[in-house]
Design an enzyme around this catalytic site. Structure first.
Site, PDB file in Angstrom:
ATOM      1  N   HIS A 151      -6.194  -5.620  -2.226  1.00  0.00           N
ATOM      2  CA  HIS A 151      -6.872  -5.749  -0.939  1.00  0.00           C
ATOM      3  C   HIS A 151      -6.987  -7.208  -0.488  1.00  0.00           C
ATOM      4  CE1 HIS A 151      -8.982  -1.572  -1.382  1.00  0.00           C
ATOM      5  NE2 HIS A 151      -7.705  -1.477  -1.104  1.00  0.00           N
ATOM      6  N   THR A 152      -6.490  -8.126  -1.317  1.00  0.00           N
ATOM      7  CA  THR A 152      -6.470  -9.528  -0.916  1.00  0.00           C
ATOM      8  C   THR A 152      -5.495  -9.768   0.231  1.00  0.00           C
ATOM      9  OG1 THR A 152      -6.228 -11.804  -1.692  1.00  0.00           O
ATOM     10  CG2 THR A 152      -4.706 -10.195  -2.597  1.00  0.00           C
ATOM     11  N   ARG A 169       0.824  -1.211   0.000  1.00  0.00           N
ATOM     12  CA  ARG A 169       0.000   0.000   0.000  1.00  0.00           C
ATOM     13  C   ARG A 169       0.861   1.266   0.000  1.00  0.00           C
ATOM     14  NH1 ARG A 169      -3.013   2.236   5.089  1.00  0.00           N
ATOM     15  NH2 ARG A 169      -4.448   3.784   4.211  1.00  0.00           N
ATOM     16  N   ASP A 181      -9.531  -9.474   3.656  1.00  0.00           N
ATOM     17  CA  ASP A 181      -9.846 -10.715   2.935  1.00  0.00           C
ATOM     18  C   ASP A 181      -9.888 -11.816   3.993  1.00  0.00           C
ATOM     19  OD1 ASP A 181     -10.092 -12.820   1.216  1.00  0.00           O
ATOM     20  OD2 ASP A 181      -8.364 -12.341  -0.016  1.00  0.00           O
ATOM     21  N   PRO A 195      -7.388   8.117  -3.568  1.00  0.00           N
ATOM     22  CA  PRO A 195      -8.813   7.755  -3.567  1.00  0.00           C
ATOM     23  C   PRO A 195      -9.271   7.325  -2.172  1.00  0.00           C
ATOM     24  CG  PRO A 195      -7.632   6.659  -5.360  1.00  0.00           C
ATOM     25  CD  PRO A 195      -6.603   7.244  -4.462  1.00  0.00           C
ATOM     26  N   HIS A 231       0.515   4.577  -2.328  1.00  0.00           N
ATOM     27  CA  HIS A 231       0.323   5.923  -1.783  1.00  0.00           C
ATOM     28  C   HIS A 231       1.455   6.858  -2.202  1.00  0.00           C
ATOM     29  CE1 HIS A 231      -3.006   5.559   1.404  1.00  0.00           C
ATOM     30  NE2 HIS A 231      -3.109   4.545   0.573  1.00  0.00           N
ATOM     31  N   ASP A 239       8.259   8.775  -6.131  1.00  0.00           N
ATOM     32  CA  ASP A 239       9.501   9.497  -5.818  1.00  0.00           C
ATOM     33  C   ASP A 239       9.922   9.372  -4.360  1.00  0.00           C
ATOM     34  OD1 ASP A 239       7.551  11.011  -4.590  1.00  0.00           O
ATOM     35  OD2 ASP A 239       8.365  12.947  -5.239  1.00  0.00           O
ATOM     36  N   VAL A 281       0.888  10.415  -5.265  1.00  0.00           N
ATOM     37  CA  VAL A 281       1.162  11.799  -4.859  1.00  0.00           C
ATOM     38  C   VAL A 281       2.576  12.154  -5.323  1.00  0.00           C
ATOM     39  CG1 VAL A 281       1.274  13.436  -2.950  1.00  0.00           C
ATOM     40  CG2 VAL A 281      -0.312  11.492  -2.835  1.00  0.00           C
ATOM     41  N   GLY A 335       4.020  11.290  -7.931  1.00  0.00           N
ATOM     42  CA  GLY A 335       4.674  10.199  -8.636  1.00  0.00           C
ATOM     43  C   GLY A 335       5.484   9.320  -7.696  1.00  0.00           C
ATOM     44  N   ASN A 341      -2.810   9.048   5.049  1.00  0.00           N
ATOM     45  CA  ASN A 341      -1.606   8.276   5.331  1.00  0.00           C
ATOM     46  C   ASN A 341      -1.368   8.006   6.810  1.00  0.00           C
ATOM     47  OD1 ASN A 341      -0.905   8.015   2.640  1.00  0.00           O
ATOM     48  ND2 ASN A 341       0.386   9.845   2.625  1.00  0.00           N
ATOM     49  N   SER A 391      -7.877 -15.247   4.556  1.00  0.00           N
ATOM     50  CA  SER A 391      -6.852 -15.392   3.514  1.00  0.00           C
ATOM     51  C   SER A 391      -6.036 -14.112   3.367  1.00  0.00           C
ATOM     52  CB  SER A 391      -7.528 -15.750   2.177  1.00  0.00           C
ATOM     53  OG  SER A 391      -6.594 -15.915   1.148  1.00  0.00           O
TER      54      SER A 391
END
Length: 328
Positions: free
Chosen positions: A192-193, A63, A246, A162, A67, A75, A71, A73, A95, A249
């Site tokens: 999100h798995t 994640r 999930d 998002p 993230h 970097d 924002v 790119g 964040n 799992s």
């Protein structure tokens, strides 16, 4: 390496050549072959140790790359600390639930010892993301390297990320701005798995969906039995408890996330939103029934594409000695 894995690698290598745009022409899969030939090996060995102790960090570390890229790119700006004159991205509201910064610094320190001032923090995040997936029994892909680290990080810019309350129109628009299409959206949602979510990110669906602030104000597009299960774990004011995204799992990278979305048992409203468009709904329903190898290839291709967003190369940016602070 099995023949199917090798074939996937070759397909992805050819595909990634097409995905790389002119802004990242200086990236290459062998960027550190002479300056730090064991860079990828060092990262993967450290990741094996980290995830053997804390396997639940795979999701958060994946994640973090997402993230970062959304924002400014890819970097490494998400890693910078807030300073007296500037509130950095990591302290922006989206964040505040990020985890794993210590693991990034641990890996960066190993690389600095082996190859001082050579491997960027942005590249470290890209490699960690790949290995988080691979070590969770997911696919692998060639990581294009050579990103430089940005020196600007602004908390307010995290509005580009998002939110979990997004509808599909909002998601499509926010992804499109980054050069990602509707397929990338439904495929990357599959991340999100693995991992967990904070109760604070889903409590609106359980207690205050439309602002009525009563126990009956729930998201109508969430399975009632699942609501009861989530409520047993998340109180209305809970900001710390983690739930599996999930269930059963969440430490394994597979297609079971799509099964939960199809059953309207996904954690975020933005997950459910994938059922509101024919293309994304068809993708969800197909992979709810398997087709894992196809999803793995799609995910790898979208990760290569995402890792190319707004990269700094050549004389742009710097190679940070520590990921949390700029070099001056």
């Amino acid at each position: 390496m099995g023949s199917s894995t090798l074939q996937l690698q070759l397909v992805l290598l050819a595909t990634s050549l097409l995905l790389l745009g002119s802004t990242s022409a200086q990236l290459s899969v062998d960027y550190y072959s002479k300056t730090c030939p064991k860079a990828e090996e060092i990262v993967q060995n450290e990741m094996k140790q980290i995830l053997s102790i804390a396997p639940s960090l795979a999701g958060p570390l994946l994640r973090m790359h997402f993230h970062d890229c959304f924002v400014r790119g890819c970097d490494g700006s998400v890693l910078l600390d807030t300073t007296p004159g500037n509130k950095a991205e990591k302290d922006g509201r989206p964040n505040l639930t990020l985890r794993g910064f210590g693991s990034v610094e641990r890996i960066k320190a190993k690389l600095e010892k082996a190859c001082p001032n050579t491997v960027s923090c942005a590249d470290v995040l890209a490699l960690i993301a790949r290995d988080s997936v691979l070590l969770s029994k997911g696919p692998t892909w060639p990581v294009w390297l050579g990103r430089k680290d940005g020196i600007i990080s602004i908390a307010n810019e995290t509005k580009q990320l998002p939110p979990p309350t997004s509808n599909l129109t909002q998601l499509i628009q926010m992804f499109a701005v980054k050069g990602l299409d509707i397929k990338d959206l439904v495929v990357l949602s599959g991340a999100h798995t693995i991992g967990t979510a904070h109760c604070s990110g889903i409590n609106d669906r359980l207690y205050n969906f439309t602002g009525k602030n009563n126990l009956n104000d729930v998201d109508p597009f969430l399975d009632t039995n699942y609501i009861a299960k989530l409520r047993s774990k998340c109180s209305p004011t809970d900001t710390t408890t983690l739930i599996e995204m999930d269930p059963g799992s969440y430490k394994t990278f597979d297609t079971s996330y799509y099964k939960y979305v199809a059953k309207i048992r996904s954690a975020f409203h933005s997950d459910w939103a994938l059922l509101t468009d024919k293309f994304t709904r068809d993708y969800v329903l197909k992979h709810a029934n398997g087709f894992e190898s196809e999803f793995f290839q799609d995910f790898a291709e979208s990760m290569i594409k995402m890792g190319n967003i707004g990269v700094l190369t050549g004389s742009q940016g710097e190679i940070r000695k520590k990921c949390s602070i700029v070099n001056y």
